[in-house]
Design a protein around this motif. Structure first.
Motif, mmCIF file in Angstrom:
data_model
loop_
_atom_site.group_PDB
_atom_site.id
_atom_site.type_symbol
_atom_site.label_atom_id
_atom_site.label_comp_id
_atom_site.label_asym_id
_atom_site.label_seq_id
_atom_site.Cartn_x
_atom_site.Cartn_y
_atom_site.Cartn_z
ATOM 1 N N ASN A 148 0.827 -1.212 0.000
ATOM 2 C CA ASN A 148 0.000 0.000 0.000
ATOM 3 C C ASN A 148 0.864 1.265 0.000
ATOM 4 O O ASN A 148 2.080 1.217 -0.184
ATOM 5 N N ASN A 149 0.220 2.419 0.237
ATOM 6 C CA ASN A 149 0.921 3.712 0.217
ATOM 7 C C ASN A 149 2.097 3.772 1.172
ATOM 8 O O ASN A 149 3.088 4.470 0.915
ATOM 9 N N PHE A 150 1.985 3.093 2.313
ATOM 10 C CA PHE A 150 3.058 3.088 3.302
ATOM 11 C C PHE A 150 4.040 1.946 3.036
ATOM 12 O O PHE A 150 5.255 2.118 3.108
ATOM 13 N N GLY A 151 3.504 0.780 2.756
ATOM 14 C CA GLY A 151 4.335 -0.415 2.614
ATOM 15 C C GLY A 151 5.340 -0.332 1.481
ATOM 16 O O GLY A 151 6.490 -0.776 1.628
ATOM 17 N N CYS A 152 4.931 0.235 0.349
ATOM 18 C CA CYS A 152 5.846 0.298 -0.800
ATOM 19 C C CYS A 152 7.062 1.195 -0.532
ATOM 20 O O CYS A 152 8.204 0.773 -0.763
ATOM 21 N N PRO A 153 6.876 2.428 -0.033
ATOM 22 C CA PRO A 153 8.071 3.235 0.275
ATOM 23 C C PRO A 153 8.977 2.592 1.317
ATOM 24 O O PRO A 153 10.203 2.619 1.177
ATOM 25 N N PHE A 154 8.393 2.013 2.349
ATOM 26 C CA PHE A 154 9.240 1.419 3.384
ATOM 27 C C PHE A 154 9.934 0.144 2.899
ATOM 28 O O PHE A 154 10.981 -0.237 3.420
ATOM 29 N N THR A 155 9.374 -0.505 1.895
ATOM 30 C CA THR A 155 10.102 -1.593 1.243
ATOM 31 C C THR A 155 11.321 -1.042 0.517
ATOM 32 O O THR A 155 12.416 -1.618 0.593
ATOM 33 N N ILE A 156 11.144 0.081 -0.173
ATOM 34 C CA ILE A 156 12.274 0.713 -0.856
ATOM 35 C C ILE A 156 13.394 1.051 0.125
ATOM 36 O O ILE A 156 14.585 0.910 -0.179
ATOM 37 N N PHE A 157 13.034 1.480 1.334
ATOM 38 C CA PHE A 157 14.047 1.839 2.330
ATOM 39 C C PHE A 157 14.876 0.628 2.784
ATOM 40 O O PHE A 157 15.920 0.796 3.425
ATOM 41 N N GLU A 158 14.424 -0.579 2.479
ATOM 42 C CA GLU A 158 15.188 -1.781 2.824
ATOM 43 C C GLU A 158 16.333 -2.035 1.844
ATOM 44 O O GLU A 158 17.201 -2.867 2.101
ATOM 45 N N LEU A 159 16.328 -1.336 0.719
ATOM 46 C CA LEU A 159 17.390 -1.522 -0.266
ATOM 47 C C LEU A 159 18.727 -0.988 0.251
ATOM 48 O O LEU A 159 18.762 -0.021 1.013
ATOM 49 N N ASP A 160 19.780 -1.630 -0.185
ATOM 50 C CA ASP A 160 21.116 -1.070 -0.013
ATOM 51 C C ASP A 160 21.900 -1.332 -1.293
ATOM 52 O O ASP A 160 21.365 -1.879 -2.260
ATOM 53 N N LYS A 161 23.169 -0.962 -1.305
ATOM 54 C CA LYS A 161 23.953 -1.016 -2.535
ATOM 55 C C LYS A 161 24.216 -2.434 -3.025
ATOM 56 O O LYS A 161 24.679 -2.623 -4.155
ATOM 57 N N THR A 162 23.949 -3.430 -2.199
ATOM 58 C CA THR A 162 24.194 -4.808 -2.634
ATOM 59 C C THR A 162 23.091 -5.332 -3.551
ATOM 60 O O THR A 162 23.285 -6.324 -4.250
ATOM 61 N N TYR A 163 21.924 -4.676 -3.542
ATOM 62 C CA TYR A 163 20.815 -5.134 -4.382
ATOM 63 C C TYR A 163 20.979 -4.624 -5.812
ATOM 64 O O TYR A 163 21.540 -3.550 -6.056
ATOM 65 N N GLU A 164 20.436 -5.414 -6.747
ATOM 66 C CA GLU A 164 20.512 -5.056 -8.165
ATOM 67 C C GLU A 164 19.145 -4.746 -8.774
ATOM 68 O O GLU A 164 19.066 -4.073 -9.800
ATOM 69 N N LEU A 165 18.071 -5.239 -8.172
ATOM 70 C CA LEU A 165 16.718 -5.010 -8.668
ATOM 71 C C LEU A 165 15.738 -5.043 -7.501
ATOM 72 O O LEU A 165 15.977 -5.722 -6.500
ATOM 73 N N ALA A 166 14.615 -4.333 -7.659
ATOM 74 C CA ALA A 166 13.515 -4.416 -6.692
ATOM 75 C C ALA A 166 12.247 -4.808 -7.436
ATOM 76 O O ALA A 166 11.967 -4.291 -8.524
ATOM 77 N N VAL A 167 11.489 -5.736 -6.860
ATOM 78 C CA VAL A 167 10.212 -6.183 -7.421
ATOM 79 C C VAL A 167 9.130 -5.776 -6.426
ATOM 80 O O VAL A 167 9.049 -6.326 -5.327
#
Length: 460
Positions: A148-167
């Motif tokens: 949802n509106n909150f869940g998607c941004p906070f999922t993005i915040f879990e990314l760091d430089k080791t990731y190559e893609l987000a689904v």
């Protein structure tokens, strides 16, 4: 989460500090995390005051700062104590600020995003795409129902430089929600599974559902690619429609209609498909609608330069999701549990799947409950469900619930009706069900048909 600075936050959100003296030093102030929950605040975090359906985060700003938040993002100072006002980053709207924070953080990392939405099958498609892409990349995937509106941004915040893609999966039940999500995740690839009747009670028509789903395109990258289900009656309108996608984005259509043949292996519990361009893959399930997810995932895999072998391995290593067409065998009875969500299309797909389990010695049975969030269309759609079921060979259907009574009335096959699940559970007996029966259990999540499944296992 990677570290960033207070200046980044001010730039991304276009917010203003109440204490302007800190601005000169903003580039040296390191932020460790963004939080919306005072229970998880750690020293150095920024708290963002979001307004939900049952709470307003502004009520907890002082508590957040006491707990260690270095700053708080707010749209007003009404609940802020005098001593804490110097720690407030003032914005017009905290939801928009959250979107901009997410987008700014994502652009800092420069990690591509694949966005998935649709009325039916978006979570299955999300997991299928993830299964394919992880054959080549380290990926981050939406967890559980954080779509949802909150869940998607906070999922993005879990990314760091080791990731190559987000689904990222985006869900909605009103206009504006997917626009918010699109702004937050700035997708490089957009996937839509279909346009159904889920949430039609809120949105008023399938035409409006189509428009709401297309909000996912609003903030996509200028060179974003679209992967859409060609078998849906609305989605072909997207290509070349400048009102929907102003830029000349590439649109790729695929679907079950691109499959040339299939071979069902009942003993193994699998289906092998061959596409019209001779790509062969196996689904380790007898569930038909997973093939649609596989076709969409194949095209996404091709966009991200996976080989046919990598795509095939990803599809064939896919594991289905609990409560979404989960198959359980117990005491010589096969249960097909699909009571996470429900709509006309998913009921139809589930009943079609039953034919893959049909043998000479067994019966196929459906236990169907209410479809929720239909509003004024409740009677019409439930009646249509019954009419649609008349086209399929099911040995017996149990209709359980008040709204599903309309489907019971319009269905002409072998049937029984129960007003509620408690009546049905009380009436379960071994004489009604036989060895080797295949039982399909389907209803909206709020009907809690997992109780029926547990009762059947216990009593049979």
């Amino acid at each position: 989460m990677e570290k960033f600075t207070l200046k980044d936050v001010l730039d991304w959100t276009e917010g203003k500090l109440e204490n302007n003296n800190d601005i000169s030093d903003a580039s040296n102030i390191i932020i460790h995390n963004i939080s919306k929950d005072t229970r998880t605040i750690e020293d150095g975090d920024i708290y963002i005051a979001l307004a939900g359906k049952v709470f307003d985060g502004h009520e907890f700003i002082n508590q957040a700062i006491t707990s260690g938040a270095r700053y708080a993002i707010a749209s007003n100072l009404d609940k802020v104590s005098e001593e804490n006002k110097s720690k407030i980053i003032l914005v017009d709207d905290t939801q928009r600020a959250l979107n901009k924070l997410s987008r700014g953080y994502l652009n800092m990392l420069d990690i591509p995003v694949v966005a998935i939405t649709g009325s039916v099958g978006k979570t299955t498609t999300r997991e299928m795409i993830a299964s394919v892409l992880k054959q080549k990349y380290k990926i981050l995937v939406t967890k559980d129902n954080l779509n949802n509106n909150f869940g998607c941004p906070f999922t993005i915040f879990e990314l760091d430089k080791t990731y190559e893609l987000a689904v990222i999966e985006g869900g909605m039940n009103h206009f504006g929600e997917l626009e918010n999500i699109s702004e937050a995740i700035n997708p490089n690839t957009c996937v839509i599974t279909n346009i159904g009747d889920s949430h039609i009670g809120n949105l008023g028509s399938r035409e409006n559902i189509f428009k709401a789903k297309c909000e996912i395109f609003k903030y996509m990258k200028d060179d974003a690619k679209l992967v859409l289900n060609k078998d849906d009656d609305f989605l072909p309108q997207v290509e070349g429609n400048k009102e929907i996608i102003p830029n000349l984005n590439e649109v790729i259509y695929t679907g079950i209609s691109d499959i040339a043949s299939k071979e069902v292996n009942q003993e193994e519990g699998s289906i092998t498909y061959k596409t019209k361009d001779n790509f062969t893959f196996k689904i380790n399930s007898l569930t038909e609608n997973i093939s649609s997810a596989a076709m969409l995932a194949r095209e996404v895999g091709k966009l991200y330069n996976l080989t046919d072998d990598e795509i095939k391995n990803g599809i064939e290593s896919f594991n289905n999701i609990a409560k979404r067409t989960e198959v359980v065998k117990e005491n010589n009875i096969t249960y097909i549990c699909d009571y996470y969500n429900s709509c006309l299309n998913s009921i139809k797909s589930g009943v079609e799947t039953l034919s893959n389990y049909k043998k000479d010695s067994n019966r196929i049975i459906a236990i169907l409950g209410d479809v929720k969030e239909l509003g004024e269309y409740e009677n019409e759609i439930h009646t249509k469900i019954g009419e649609t079921l008349n086209n399929y060979n099911v040995d017996r259907i149990y209709f359980v619930g008040e709204a599903i009574k309309n489907a019971y009335d319009s269905y002409t096959g072998q049937k029984e009706y129960y007003k509620d699940k408690e009546d049905f559970i009380n009436d379960i007996n071994k004489e009604s069900f036989y060895k080797d029966d295949v039982i399909f259990i389907k209803a909206s999540n709020s009907c809690k048909f997992g109780d029926i499944f547990e009762a059947l296992k216990e009593k049979l």
